[in-house]
Design a protein around this motif. Structure first.
Motif, short mmCIF file in Angstrom:
data_model
loop_
_atom_site.label_atom_id
_atom_site.label_comp_id
_atom_site.label_asym_id
_atom_site.label_seq_id
_atom_site.Cartn_x
_atom_site.Cartn_y
_atom_site.Cartn_z
N MET A 1 0.84 -1.18 0.00
CA MET A 1 0.00 0.00 0.00
C MET A 1 0.89 1.24 0.00
N ALA A 2 0.73 2.06 -1.00
CA ALA A 2 1.54 3.27 -1.14
C ALA A 2 0.91 4.43 -0.35
N ILE A 3 1.75 5.28 0.17
CA ILE A 3 1.28 6.47 0.87
C ILE A 3 1.13 7.58 -0.16
N ARG A 4 -0.02 8.19 -0.15
CA ARG A 4 -0.29 9.26 -1.11
C ARG A 4 -0.28 10.61 -0.39
N ALA A 5 0.32 11.57 -1.02
CA ALA A 5 0.39 12.91 -0.45
C ALA A 5 -0.92 13.64 -0.70
N ILE A 6 -1.34 14.43 0.27
CA ILE A 6 -2.55 15.24 0.13
C ILE A 6 -2.13 16.71 0.20
N THR A 7 -2.55 17.45 -0.80
CA THR A 7 -2.24 18.87 -0.89
C THR A 7 -3.52 19.66 -0.67
N THR A 8 -3.46 20.68 0.17
CA THR A 8 -4.62 21.53 0.42
C THR A 8 -4.32 22.93 -0.08
N ARG A 9 -5.26 23.48 -0.83
CA ARG A 9 -5.11 24.84 -1.36
C ARG A 9 -6.40 25.62 -1.13
N VAL A 10 -6.26 26.93 -1.01
CA VAL A 10 -7.42 27.80 -0.89
C VAL A 10 -7.97 28.02 -2.29
N SER A 11 -9.24 27.65 -2.50
CA SER A 11 -9.82 27.84 -3.83
C SER A 11 -10.62 29.14 -3.90
N VAL A 12 -11.18 29.56 -2.77
CA VAL A 12 -11.90 30.83 -2.72
C VAL A 12 -11.40 31.56 -1.48
N ALA A 13 -10.68 32.64 -1.71
CA ALA A 13 -10.13 33.41 -0.59
C ALA A 13 -11.25 34.14 0.15
N ALA A 14 -11.02 34.42 1.39
CA ALA A 14 -12.00 35.13 2.20
C ALA A 14 -12.22 36.54 1.67
N ASP A 15 -13.45 37.00 1.74
CA ASP A 15 -13.73 38.35 1.28
C ASP A 15 -13.82 39.33 2.44
N GLU A 16 -13.46 38.87 3.62
CA GLU A 16 -13.45 39.72 4.79
C GLU A 16 -12.07 39.66 5.44
N LYS A 17 -11.80 40.63 6.28
CA LYS A 17 -10.52 40.67 6.98
C LYS A 17 -10.71 40.16 8.41
N ALA A 18 -9.63 39.71 9.01
CA ALA A 18 -9.70 39.24 10.40
C ALA A 18 -10.05 40.39 11.34
N VAL A 19 -9.55 41.56 11.05
CA VAL A 19 -9.90 42.79 11.76
C VAL A 19 -10.11 43.88 10.73
N SER A 20 -10.88 44.87 11.06
CA SER A 20 -11.14 45.95 10.12
C SER A 20 -10.11 47.07 10.27
N VAL A 21 -10.03 47.88 9.24
CA VAL A 21 -9.15 49.05 9.29
C VAL A 21 -9.58 49.97 10.44
N ALA A 22 -10.88 50.11 10.62
CA ALA A 22 -11.39 50.96 11.70
C ALA A 22 -10.95 50.45 13.07
N GLU A 23 -10.95 49.12 13.27
CA GLU A 23 -10.51 48.55 14.54
C GLU A 23 -9.03 48.80 14.78
N VAL A 24 -8.23 48.66 13.75
CA VAL A 24 -6.79 48.92 13.87
C VAL A 24 -6.54 50.39 14.16
N LYS A 25 -7.22 51.26 13.45
CA LYS A 25 -7.04 52.70 13.67
C LYS A 25 -7.44 53.10 15.09
N LYS A 26 -8.50 52.49 15.60
CA LYS A 26 -8.92 52.79 16.96
C LYS A 26 -7.85 52.34 17.96
N GLN A 27 -7.31 51.14 17.76
CA GLN A 27 -6.27 50.63 18.65
C GLN A 27 -5.01 51.49 18.60
N LEU A 28 -4.68 51.99 17.41
CA LEU A 28 -3.48 52.81 17.25
C LEU A 28 -3.73 54.29 17.51
#
Length: 71
Positions: A1-28
């Motif tokens: 039995m051969a071991i097969r490699a599994i590759t994972t790729r992002v097919s649809v990137a997120a359309d949102e950010k982890a934090v918003s520009v407004a949140e960063v500006k407020k923190q800074l």
């Protein structure tokens, strides 16, 4: 039995950010009306998100992944 490699790729990137520009500006304590740094802040958010997701091996926002199995 051969071991097969599994590759994972992002097919649809997120359309949102982890934090918003407004949140960063407020923190800074940058005024919301000051737009001079917005593009740079967006770039920093993207780079920081990639670093955290890569190091922690988690997704901070929803995205679509596709896995490929070598034959």
């Amino acid at each position: 039995m051969a071991i097969r490699a599994i590759t994972t790729r992002v097919s649809v990137a997120a359309d949102e950010k982890a934090v918003s520009v407004a949140e960063v500006k407020k923190q800074l304590e940058i005024a919301e009306a000051d737009k001079a740094h917005d593009a740079y802040i967006c770039d920093l958010i993207a780079v920081a998100t990639q670093c955290v997701e890569g190091d922690a091996r988690i997704a901070l926002v929803n995205q679509t992944l596709v896995q490929y199995q070598d034959s």
